[in-house]
Write a protein that holds these residues in place. Structure first.
Motif, short mmCIF file in Angstrom:
data_model
loop_
_atom_site.label_atom_id
_atom_site.label_comp_id
_atom_site.label_asym_id
_atom_site.label_seq_id
_atom_site.Cartn_x
_atom_site.Cartn_y
_atom_site.Cartn_z
N UNK A 549 0.81 -1.23 0.00
CA UNK A 549 0.00 0.00 0.00
C UNK A 549 0.85 1.28 0.00
N UNK A 550 2.18 1.20 0.27
CA UNK A 550 2.97 2.41 0.45
C UNK A 550 4.03 2.62 -0.64
N UNK A 551 4.52 1.56 -1.23
CA UNK A 551 5.63 1.70 -2.19
C UNK A 551 5.49 0.67 -3.30
N UNK A 552 6.03 0.97 -4.50
CA UNK A 552 5.96 -0.01 -5.62
C UNK A 552 6.76 -1.27 -5.26
N UNK A 553 6.19 -2.39 -5.58
CA UNK A 553 6.84 -3.66 -5.25
C UNK A 553 8.13 -3.85 -6.06
N UNK A 554 8.25 -3.11 -7.22
CA UNK A 554 9.45 -3.23 -8.04
C UNK A 554 10.69 -2.70 -7.33
N UNK A 555 10.50 -1.87 -6.29
CA UNK A 555 11.63 -1.30 -5.57
C UNK A 555 12.18 -2.28 -4.53
N UNK A 556 11.56 -3.45 -4.41
CA UNK A 556 11.94 -4.40 -3.37
C UNK A 556 12.47 -5.68 -4.00
N UNK A 581 8.96 0.59 6.25
CA UNK A 581 8.62 1.08 4.91
C UNK A 581 8.37 2.57 4.91
N UNK A 582 7.56 3.05 5.87
CA UNK A 582 7.27 4.49 5.91
C UNK A 582 8.53 5.30 6.20
N UNK A 583 9.44 4.79 7.06
CA UNK A 583 10.70 5.50 7.32
C UNK A 583 11.58 5.54 6.07
N UNK A 585 10.50 5.57 3.03
CA UNK A 585 9.89 6.54 2.11
C UNK A 585 10.25 7.97 2.52
N UNK A 586 10.29 8.22 3.82
CA UNK A 586 10.57 9.58 4.30
C UNK A 586 12.07 9.92 4.22
N UNK A 587 12.91 8.99 4.72
CA UNK A 587 14.31 9.35 4.92
C UNK A 587 15.30 8.41 4.20
N UNK A 588 14.84 7.22 3.81
CA UNK A 588 15.77 6.21 3.35
C UNK A 588 15.81 6.03 1.85
N UNK A 589 16.02 4.78 1.43
CA UNK A 589 16.27 4.48 0.02
C UNK A 589 15.04 4.67 -0.86
N UNK A 590 13.86 4.73 -0.27
CA UNK A 590 12.65 4.92 -1.08
C UNK A 590 12.29 6.40 -1.22
N UNK A 591 13.14 7.27 -0.67
CA UNK A 591 12.87 8.72 -0.78
C UNK A 591 13.35 9.30 -2.10
N UNK A 592 14.05 8.48 -2.91
CA UNK A 592 14.47 8.95 -4.24
C UNK A 592 14.09 7.90 -5.28
N UNK A 593 14.24 8.19 -6.56
CA UNK A 593 13.78 7.24 -7.59
C UNK A 593 14.67 6.02 -7.77
#
Length: 668
Positions: A549-556, A581-583, A585-593
């Motif tokens: 629900x929070x991030x694309x599964x392709x990023x994992x 996951x939410x952290x 998105x905010x600060x970690x590897x999911x915060x950029x493309x």
């Protein structure tokens, strides 16, 4: 001497006889009774049908309200808050309640509860209502008790499409008193009208509504409501025999009954009977005056016939009568036959006692050790039943252990022995252990058998086998305890989540958003566990449900062997992965493309324990360093996976990204 016919002796009375008049009157009376019965039965059925039309009109009005509300733009867009406001405005100032729910146990909106408030789970819809929704998109519920009150309600529900996912149910409920108020104008004076749902429970009643709504009707009454329409006679709750007409609605599957006391229905017939009897009495007086002349010669024979009738009444032997009147001789012969028939009826009564599905014991032994038992009593006690054995043959009681209220009851304190001492025993429950080890629960009543002078001659005990009912009660108790335990655990988790969220939030808006997100994650984990009857959850499914629900599964990059987690650990893992996951998105590897997350796990054996090793590794994100305070996910992991109990957790803030390594003990 050849007996002469009574017709020769009563030739003078035949002219004055009123037998033909009585026969004709009886014929008219029977015809009148049949037609009056048909008329009242037809009226009862029509009354029930008229009431059903009135009630169906009200239910259709509720359906119309739902149909209009289901076309709301807010609902189609998924704006539940706006839809909630529309529904509240629609039922404002009325006793109606509108609920939006899914096909499971979850409420999405309730006009009695403010929007945003946690909604309690509801009972799942029945298979019947689910089938009605699939075929017609509509169902009318059985009567149910409103949550947190003694108010009984009924609901009309329609299927509405959800913005995404499975269709939802939009329902509107009203108190059963509203159904009663709607139907009352259609109830004729003197009639009692009742409305029952599919399970035979009262929805509404024109009389004693508050006392009867929601309660089951008499089984002997409800079981006669067969088919679409008809009529029957039955006793009501007050023991009054009723003439009832019924009609079962195809719209709601409820049945409607119109009842009239049978005595009221027969009142016109009795008035006619009284009039006929009055005329007959007058005719009889005239006949008696004419018959006096011819009656003297019959006095002797009549006295002898009367003496034989008295002997028959007292159970004495009846002697044949030798009379010149053939009819008198025939009557005397009939009395002899009647004496023999009484003995036959006694045998038939014994057969009835041997057939009735209740255990019956008689005793004339002061110590109640010798008993006469019927076939059902013998079966309950595990004794052989012989069809050829006489019912009245006394037998010795078998050795059983009786328990009442947790205490062993001696032979002297059991119902039959107490009745021999003059006590009255009413519906007392006993648990009996038979010599074979089988345990049976009996509901017993006992009474003394007294001589007309008052002396106790014996006693009788009647018992019903309630073994299956008691076992069912124990099963329901276990289910209730299990439900209570799970609800307490869930509330403890929610309380912990709320406390940590509020403590760590910098603003009310952040607290609301964060708490909502965490509760949704918890709810998804609950849904996954519910699908498996709370036996546990698959780790891979749990991780996917937490991150998708929070991030694309392709990023994992996710991989590991199949692992089945217990319910308590599954909830904690779901919350932890939600937080990670939410952290990210905010600060970690999911915060950029370009950043990615790698999740790997494996099962290992450690110190005679079966453990789960799981790694969360972030790469490609901004450079990170150790945080200044522990977040909710960190605190949750450290609390749940304590090193002395369930495992260990370690967080590493590498330049390439956050690494979370933890070990979970799955079995001890």
């Amino acid at each position: 001497m050849q007996p002469r016919s009574v017709r020769l002796h009563l030739l003078g009375l035949i002219a004055a006889a009123i037998v033909p008049v009585w026969l004709f009157a009886a014929y008219l009376l029977v015809q009148f009774a049949l037609r009056e019965r048909d008329r009242i039965e037809h009226e009862a059925v029509q009354t029930a049908r008229q009431v059903s039309l009135v009630v169906e009109g009200e239910l259709f009005n509720l359906q119309t309200v739902l149909n209009g509300l289901s076309k709301s733009a807010a609902l189609s867009k998924g704006d539940l808050q706006a839809f909630h406001d529309q529904a509240v405005n629609l039922v404002w100032g009325t006793d109606r309640v509108i609920v939006l729910r899914d096909l499971g146990r979850n409420q999405l909106m309730n006009t009695e509860i403010g929007y945003g408030t946690s909604l309690p789970p509801v009972e799942p819809i029945t298979d019947h209502d689910r089938q009605r929704l699939q075929t017609s998109g509509l169902f009318v519920s059985d009567v149910f008790a409103a949550a947190g009150s003694k108010d009984y309600r009924v609901a009309v529900g329609v299927r509405v499409p959800a913005p995404k996912g499975e269709d939802l149910i939009l329902s509107i409920s009203v108190p059963t008193s509203r159904i009663r108020n709607v139907m009352m104008p259609a109830v004729p004076e003197g009639w009692t009208v009742g409305v029952g749902d599919r399970e035979g429970h009262f929805v509404a009643r024109s009389k004693l509504h508050e006392e009867m709504t929601g309660k089951p009707g008499l089984p002997e009454y409800v079981e006669k409501v067969v088919g679409r329409t008809g009529s029957f006679t039955s006793r009501n709750l007050e023991g009054i025999t009723l003439l009832a007409g019924y009609y079962r609605s195809s719209y709601s599957d409820w049945f409607f009954t119109a009842n009239l006391p049978l005595s009221t229905a027969k009142a016109p017939l009795w008035r006619s009977l009284i009039a006929i009897c009055g005329i007959g009495l007058l005719s009889l007086l005239v006949s008696m005056a004419l018959g006096y002349i011819f009656a003297k010669r019959f006095i002797g024979a009549t006295a002898q016939l009367s003496a034989r009738a008295q002997a028959l009444g007292h159970g004495q032997k009846v002697e044949p009568l030798h009379s010149s009147i053939a009819e008198f001789a025939t009557i005397a012969d009939a009395m002899v036959d009647a004496e023999r028939a009484i003995a036959t009826r006694r045998t038939e009564l014994e057969a009835v006692l041997d057939t009735v599905p209740a255990a019956v014991w008689f005793t004339y032994d002061p110590k109640a050790l010798q008993v006469i038992r019927n076939r059902f009593a013998a079966e309950l006690m595990g004794l052989p039943t012989e069809a050829s054995k006489s019912f009245g043959q006394p037998e010795h009681v078998i050795d059983t252990v009786a328990v009442k209220d947790g205490h062993v009851v001696s032979r002297e304190d059991r119902p039959l022995s107490r009745a021999m001492r003059g006590e009255l025993v009413d519906q007392e429950e006993f648990a009996y252990t038979l010599p074979s080890g089988v345990e049976r629960f009996l509901l017993s009543s006992a009474r003394p058998i007294r001589h007309p002078g008052g002396a106790i001659l014996g006693a009788v005990q009647i018992s019903l086998d309630i073994t299956e009912r008691k076992r069912g009660e124990e099963h329901r108790k276990l289910l209730a305890n299990e439900l209570n335990h799970r609800v307490k655990n869930t509330l403890a988790v929610v309380q912990s989540i709320a406390a940590q969220t509020i403590r760590n939030a910098t603003s009310l808006t952040e607290a609301q958003r964060t708490l909502s997100s965490r509760l949704i994650s918890l709810a998804k984990a609950h849904d996954l566990l519910t699908q498996q009857n709370w036996s546990g959850a698959d780790l891979n499914d749990l991780i996917l449900g937490s991150i998708m629900p929070h991030a694309p599964i392709e990023r994992f990059q996710i991989g590991g062997e199949p692992v089945w987690l217990p319910p308590n650990i599954a909830l904690s893992v779901a919350l932890a992965f939600h937080e990670l996951t939410t952290n990210a998105i905010k600060y970690g590897s999911l915060s950029n493309p370009t950043g990615r997350v790698c999740i790997r796990w494996s099962l290992v054996s450690h110190k005679q324990h079966r453990c789960l090793d799981l790694d969360w590794r972030e790469t490609g994100g901004p450079r990170v360093g150790p945080g200044g305070r522990k977040g909710f996910g960190t605190q949750l992991l450290e609390r749940v996976f304590d090193s002395d109990k369930s495992g260990s957790v370690a967080l590493k803030f590498e330049e390439s990204g956050l690494i979370c390594e933890f070990r979970v003990i799955l079995s001890h």
